[in-house]
Scaffold this motif. Structure first.
Motif, PDB file in Angstrom:
ATOM      1  N   ALA A 162       7.207   1.278   2.321  1.00  0.00           N
ATOM      2  CA  ALA A 162       5.856   1.679   1.469  1.00  0.00           C
ATOM      3  C   ALA A 162       4.732   2.256   2.123  1.00  0.00           C
ATOM      4  O   ALA A 162       4.417   1.706   3.312  1.00  0.00           O
ATOM      5  CB  ALA A 162       5.896   0.271   0.768  1.00  0.00           C
ATOM      6  N   SER A 190       9.666  -2.178   0.679  1.00  0.00           N
ATOM      7  CA  SER A 190       8.389  -2.772   1.149  1.00  0.00           C
ATOM      8  C   SER A 190       8.247  -3.937   2.101  1.00  0.00           C
ATOM      9  O   SER A 190       9.209  -3.965   2.643  1.00  0.00           O
ATOM     10  CB  SER A 190       8.244  -3.500  -0.368  1.00  0.00           C
ATOM     11  OG  SER A 190       9.033  -4.677  -0.522  1.00  0.00           O
ATOM     12  N   ASN A 250       1.949   8.206  -0.290  1.00  0.00           N
ATOM     13  CA  ASN A 250       1.719   6.515  -0.638  1.00  0.00           C
ATOM     14  C   ASN A 250       2.764   6.051  -1.635  1.00  0.00           C
ATOM     15  O   ASN A 250       2.523   5.212  -2.639  1.00  0.00           O
ATOM     16  CB  ASN A 250       0.371   6.490  -1.386  1.00  0.00           C
ATOM     17  CG  ASN A 250      -0.107   4.869  -1.682  1.00  0.00           C
ATOM     18  OD1 ASN A 250       0.072   4.127  -0.879  1.00  0.00           O
ATOM     19  ND2 ASN A 250      -0.948   4.694  -2.685  1.00  0.00           N
ATOM     20  N   LYS A 298       5.857   3.957  -3.119  1.00  0.00           N
ATOM     21  CA  LYS A 298       6.009   2.433  -3.374  1.00  0.00           C
ATOM     22  C   LYS A 298       7.236   2.049  -3.696  1.00  0.00           C
ATOM     23  O   LYS A 298       8.090   3.020  -3.999  1.00  0.00           O
ATOM     24  CB  LYS A 298       5.203   2.073  -4.824  1.00  0.00           C
ATOM     25  CG  LYS A 298       3.409   2.587  -4.755  1.00  0.00           C
ATOM     26  CD  LYS A 298       2.934   2.217  -5.951  1.00  0.00           C
ATOM     27  CE  LYS A 298       1.377   2.915  -5.916  1.00  0.00           C
ATOM     28  NZ  LYS A 298       0.746   2.896  -7.254  1.00  0.00           N
TER      29      LYS A 298
END
Length: 126
Positions: A14, A126, A83, A85
């Motif tokens: 992430a 993540s 960026n 996710k």
């Protein structure tokens, strides 16, 4: 022969970045787009590019993080993803159409596109 070949998918952490590529052959396409489909979910439009690359369109979920671009000389479309996710994890598909249907209504609705690639997997941990 119509062919859309995606590449660039990978597993990333992430916050990381990836650039997807879609090499198109067969025609000059007026509209090109990226879609994605996560496991167990419906396919969703991510970004579109049209009118020779002058105009772009993004879904709310990626706007400001992803950038679609094209190299007309190489007939290739790119998706720069920054960026990243965990919720960006999905199979990403390139789509193209010879017409301008994408200019009417929602440019990232999948019924606007005739030709589809096989997909490239993006996994964000993540």
């Amino acid at each position: 022969q119509v062919q859309l070949v995606e590449s660039g998918g990978a597993s990333v952490q992430a916050g990381g970045s990836l650039r997807l590529s879609c090499a198109a052959s067969g025609y000059t396409y007026k509209c090109m787009a990226w879609f994605r489909q996560a496991a167990g979910k419906e396919r969703e439009g991510v970004a579109a590019i049209f009118t020779g690359g002058v105009n772009t369109y993004y879904s709310d979920s990626v706007r400001g993080r992803f950038t679609i671009s094209q190299d007309s000389a190489k007939n290739t479309v790119y998706l720069q993803m920054n960026n990243l996710k965990a919720e960006d994890t999905a199979m990403y598909f390139c789509a193209a159409d010879r017409g301008f249907r994408c200019l009417v209504g929602d440019p990232i609705k999948d019924d606007k596109y005739t030709y589809w690639g096989q997909g490239t997997q993006v996994t964000v941990s993540s």
